[in-house]
Design an enzyme around this catalytic site. Structure first.
Site, short mmCIF file in Angstrom:
data_model
loop_
_atom_site.label_atom_id
_atom_site.label_comp_id
_atom_site.label_asym_id
_atom_site.label_seq_id
_atom_site.Cartn_x
_atom_site.Cartn_y
_atom_site.Cartn_z
N TYR A 169 9.09 18.15 -4.48
CA TYR A 169 8.60 16.85 -4.97
C TYR A 169 9.40 16.33 -6.15
O TYR A 169 8.89 15.52 -6.92
CB TYR A 169 7.12 16.97 -5.33
CG TYR A 169 6.19 16.86 -4.13
CD1 TYR A 169 6.24 15.78 -3.25
CD2 TYR A 169 5.21 17.84 -3.90
CE1 TYR A 169 5.37 15.68 -2.17
CE2 TYR A 169 4.33 17.74 -2.81
CZ TYR A 169 4.42 16.65 -1.96
OH TYR A 169 3.55 16.53 -0.89
N LYS A 228 -0.22 20.51 4.62
CA LYS A 228 -0.51 21.00 3.27
C LYS A 228 -1.70 21.97 3.30
O LYS A 228 -2.41 22.06 4.31
CB LYS A 228 -0.79 19.80 2.35
CG LYS A 228 0.39 18.83 2.20
CD LYS A 228 0.00 17.69 1.25
CE LYS A 228 1.01 16.56 1.26
NZ LYS A 228 0.60 15.46 0.34
N HIS A 253 2.56 16.13 4.84
CA HIS A 253 3.77 15.53 4.26
C HIS A 253 4.74 15.18 5.37
O HIS A 253 4.88 15.94 6.34
CB HIS A 253 4.45 16.52 3.31
CG HIS A 253 5.84 16.07 2.92
ND1 HIS A 253 6.06 15.18 1.89
CD2 HIS A 253 7.05 16.33 3.48
CE1 HIS A 253 7.36 14.93 1.83
NE2 HIS A 253 7.99 15.61 2.77
N ASN A 265 -4.42 14.62 1.21
CA ASN A 265 -4.10 13.80 2.39
C ASN A 265 -3.41 14.61 3.50
O ASN A 265 -2.79 14.06 4.39
CB ASN A 265 -3.31 12.55 1.99
CG ASN A 265 -1.96 12.88 1.37
OD1 ASN A 265 -1.57 14.04 1.30
ND2 ASN A 265 -1.25 11.86 0.94
N GLU A 282 15.12 17.87 2.63
CA GLU A 282 13.91 18.68 2.75
C GLU A 282 14.06 19.76 3.83
O GLU A 282 13.60 20.89 3.64
CB GLU A 282 12.70 17.76 3.05
CG GLU A 282 12.33 16.93 1.81
CD GLU A 282 11.33 15.81 2.06
OE1 GLU A 282 11.05 15.07 1.11
OE2 GLU A 282 10.83 15.67 3.20
P1 IDP Z 1 3.82 10.40 0.79
O1 IDP Z 1 3.27 11.80 0.93
O2 IDP Z 1 3.04 9.42 1.62
O3 IDP Z 1 5.30 10.32 1.01
P2 IDP Z 1 4.41 10.14 -2.06
O4 IDP Z 1 4.39 8.85 -2.81
O5 IDP Z 1 5.75 10.73 -1.74
O6 IDP Z 1 3.54 9.93 -0.72
O7 IDP Z 1 3.55 11.17 -2.87
C1 IDP Z 1 3.55 12.53 -2.52
C2 IDP Z 1 2.13 13.04 -2.52
O8 IDP Z 1 1.60 12.93 -3.84
C3 IDP Z 1 1.16 12.25 -1.66
O9 IDP Z 1 1.17 12.65 -0.30
C4 IDP Z 1 -0.16 12.54 -2.31
O10 IDP Z 1 -0.70 13.79 -1.87
C5 IDP Z 1 0.22 12.67 -3.77
N1 IDP Z 1 -0.06 11.41 -4.48
C6 IDP Z 1 0.57 10.24 -4.33
N2 IDP Z 1 0.06 9.30 -5.12
C7 IDP Z 1 -0.94 9.91 -5.80
C8 IDP Z 1 -1.87 9.46 -6.79
O11 IDP Z 1 -1.88 8.30 -7.21
N3 IDP Z 1 -2.74 10.39 -7.25
C9 IDP Z 1 -2.76 11.67 -6.82
N4 IDP Z 1 -1.91 12.13 -5.90
C10 IDP Z 1 -1.02 11.26 -5.39
MG MG Z 2 6.87 11.09 -0.07
#
Ligand code: IDP
Ligand code: MG
Length: 162
Positions: A60, A20, A126, A123, A137
């Site tokens: 997303y 990212k 992805h 984080n 994807e």
């Molecule tokens: P993942 O990336 O581990 O698969 P997902 O639940 O698919 O996690 O969520 C996609 C992205 O959305 C996450 O990587 C993170 O950057 C963001 N995200 C997930 N949960 C939260 C939250 O509670 N607050 C803000 N951003 C979030």
């Molecule tokens: Mg995800």
């Protein structure tokens, strides 16, 4: 010699991985690529792109009801993203293990997010979470011609079929 079924077991599974904008800006491209590469997964596509917001929303789409959806799509489209496809046996599930938990506070040390990130909305990486999302994807981010099929010289050593 690789037998057909063994070759296919090693070749067929593919996952979509993206660094990212925060990972790119922080200079973590090589660090992240290296973790997948040294594990023994095979890079079959890579490019650097700035996705549009509409594209980020498509990527997303499963999260469109979540309160953070808009901020997440703004962020993904805010700068360059390194999009990749990695191939190998178990790469979808194990790729998620290399990445760590969604919230870096809950990611184990030794994982990408555990070692390199602190908060959930920054984080850095992805990874597809299942075979169906991996397929979707990869198709969203890459055209068929951008995926390169090749035999890695290391494969027979990785998979123990020489
Ligand atoms: P993942 O990336 O581990 O698969 P997902 O639940 O698919 O996690 O969520 C996609 C992205 O959305 C996450 O990587 C993170 O950057 C963001 N995200 C997930 N949960 C939260 C939250 O509670 N607050 C803000 N951003 C979030
Ligand atoms: Mg995800």
């Amino acid at each position: 010699l690789l037998q057909d079924h063994q070759l296919h077991a090693a070749e067929l599974e593919r996952t979509f991985i993206a660094i990212k904008p925060d990972g790119v800006q922080r200079g973590l491209i090589a660090e992240i690529v290296s973790r997948f590469e040294r594990k023994g997964f095979k890079l079959v596509a890579i490019k650097i792109v700035v996705p549009s917001k509409e594209f980020a929303q498509k990527h997303y789409h499963d999260l469109k009801e979540r309160p953070f959806f808009n901020g997440l799509c703004d962020f993904l489209s805010s700068g360059p993203v390194v999009a990749m496809v990695w191939e190998g046996e178990g790469v979808i599930k194990y790729g998620r293990k290399l990445i760590g938990a969604t919230d870096p506070q809950k990611s184990e040390p030794g994982t990408i997010r555990g070692d390199l990130a602190v908060v959930v909305d920054r984080n850095i990486i992805h990874g597809s979470d299942a075979p169906k999302t991996a397929k979707d994807e990869i198709a969203l981010w890459f055209s068929h011609g951008e995926l390169v099929s090749y035999t890695s010289n290391a494969e027979k050593w990785m998979y123990g079929v020489n």
